[in-house]
Design a protein around this motif. Structure first.
Motif, PDB file in Angstrom:
ATOM      1  N   THR A 172     -16.360  17.237  49.633  1.00  0.00           N
ATOM      2  CA  THR A 172     -15.308  17.981  50.349  1.00  0.00           C
ATOM      3  C   THR A 172     -15.681  19.457  50.437  1.00  0.00           C
ATOM      4  OG1 THR A 172     -13.719  16.429  49.405  1.00  0.00           O
ATOM      5  CG2 THR A 172     -12.809  18.375  50.444  1.00  0.00           C
TER       6      THR A 172
ATOM      7  N   PRO B 257      -9.713  16.121  44.135  1.00  0.00           N
ATOM      8  CA  PRO B 257     -10.532  14.968  44.552  1.00  0.00           C
ATOM      9  C   PRO B 257      -9.930  14.300  45.793  1.00  0.00           C
ATOM     10  CG  PRO B 257      -9.854  14.792  42.227  1.00  0.00           C
ATOM     11  CD  PRO B 257      -9.060  15.900  42.831  1.00  0.00           C
ATOM     12  N   THR B 258     -10.782  13.678  46.560  1.00  0.00           N
ATOM     13  CA  THR B 258     -10.301  12.993  47.775  1.00  0.00           C
ATOM     14  C   THR B 258      -9.812  11.587  47.412  1.00  0.00           C
ATOM     15  OG1 THR B 258     -11.982  14.194  48.998  1.00  0.00           O
ATOM     16  CG2 THR B 258     -10.974  12.332  50.132  1.00  0.00           C
TER      17      THR B 258
ATOM     18  N   GLU C  25     -15.368  11.730  55.288  1.00  0.00           N
ATOM     19  CA  GLU C  25     -15.672  11.597  53.851  1.00  0.00           C
ATOM     20  C   GLU C  25     -14.783  10.492  53.293  1.00  0.00           C
ATOM     21  OE1 GLU C  25     -14.152  14.727  51.338  1.00  0.00           O
ATOM     22  OE2 GLU C  25     -14.755  13.617  49.547  1.00  0.00           O
TER      23      GLU C  25
END
Ligand SMILES: Nc1nc2c(ncn2[C@@H]2O[C@H](COP(=O)(O)OP(=O)(O)OP(=O)(O)O)[C@@H](O)[C@H]2O)c(=O)[nH]1
Ligand SMILES: [Mg+2]
Length: 262
Positions: free
Chosen positions: A107, A124-125, A144
């Motif tokens: 990211t 965090p993604t 992503e």
């Protein structure tokens, strides 16, 4: 006397009448039998038609099954090269996939590339993170997918809609490099020509492996002869500062590769 004769005559006619009545009944009976027969014939015909319709339907179903089998086989054959995700929206544009273990810096890299300024990721993604980057002559769609365990199962699913793969590793996280290598090889193993751009990220950290070590640790020499492979040492350091020239180069190359693949 005359009356007696008359009676006799009448009596003589009786059997005639009986005969006539009998004949009429027979006729009726015959008619009824014929009616019955023709009804049976109609029923038989209807049954016959039903049977042939059922037969036709069965044949149709059989050909459909055969066609379906053929289609399945064709799809399986095609999938021997490219694993197709079940949820793949075919009409969607192909994207540049950004994958790698959690915490590698996907990211951060992506946002920095988009803004042309360093931007650290704060969280965090959890799932997906789509970013569109416009350059002078192109528009690139990046996708992503989160790197933690629950999201890794989606990586392979989305590979078939990927124009190219950007794989980000934390160069300083030595212990997890074998894990990163395993996932990378699993991913590209399903597509022998998908271009690969590796970001050996966190080069600012003292413990970071340099690019040659990363090349070895990820066994990049084994990713296939027909594939275009590139490796960049990157870092997302001071928030707000301009991105390093290596990242700009990487972005230009990605734009070039993406254009080639479309
Ligand atoms: N020192 C340093 N830290 C970085 C760098 N890139 C990212 N980070 C930090 O590493 C942590 C994880 O970065 P993310 O960009 O969230 O990592 P990610 O790969 O997107 O992680 P997931 O979304 O969980 O898969 C953050 O705290 C970032 O600030 C870098 O080049 N150097
Ligand atoms: Mg992320």
């Amino acid at each position: 006397m005359e009356r007696a004769k008359e009676k006799k005559r009448e009596k003589g006619k009786e059997p005639e009448k009986e005969k006539m009545r009998g004949k009429g009944k027979e006729k009726e009976k015959r008619k009824e039998v014929e009616k019955k027969k023709s009804k049976e014939k109609v029923k038989e015909k209807e049954k016959e038609e039903k049977r042939s319709k059922e037969e036709e339907k069965r044949k149709e179903q059989e050909t459909e099954k055969e066609q379906f089998k053929g289609k399945e086989k064709k799809e399986k054959d095609n999938n021997s090269i490219l694993t197709k995700p079940p949820l793949e929206p075919r009409e969607k544009n192909k994207q540049i996939l950004v994958l790698g273990l959690d915490g590698a810096g996907k990211t951060s890299v992506l946002h920095s590339l988009a803004l042309n300024r360093v931007q650290h990721s704060v969280a965090p993604t959890h799932g997906f993170n789509a970013v569109c980057i416009n350059t002078e002559d192109s528009q690139m769609e990046f996708l992503e997918i989160g790197g933690s365990e629950p999201f890794r199962s989606y990586w392979e699913m989305y590979l078939s809609r990927g124009l190219l793969l950007v794989f980000v590793v934390d160069s300083a996280d030595h212990n997890r490099l074998p894990e990163a290598k395993k996932h990378l090889h699993q991913l590209i193993g399903t597509n022998p020509i998908l271009p690969l751009v590796v970001f050996a990220n966190k080069q600012d950290l003292e413990a970071a492996y340099r690019i040659t070590d990363i090349h070895e640790a990820l066994a990049l020499s084994e990713v296939g002869n027909d594939r275009k492979v590139f490796l960049f040492g990157t870092q997302v350091t001071e928030n707000g500062s301009e991105i390093p020239s290596a990242m700009q180069d990487a972005r230009d190359l990605i734009a070039h590769l993406a254009a080639d693949m479309q």
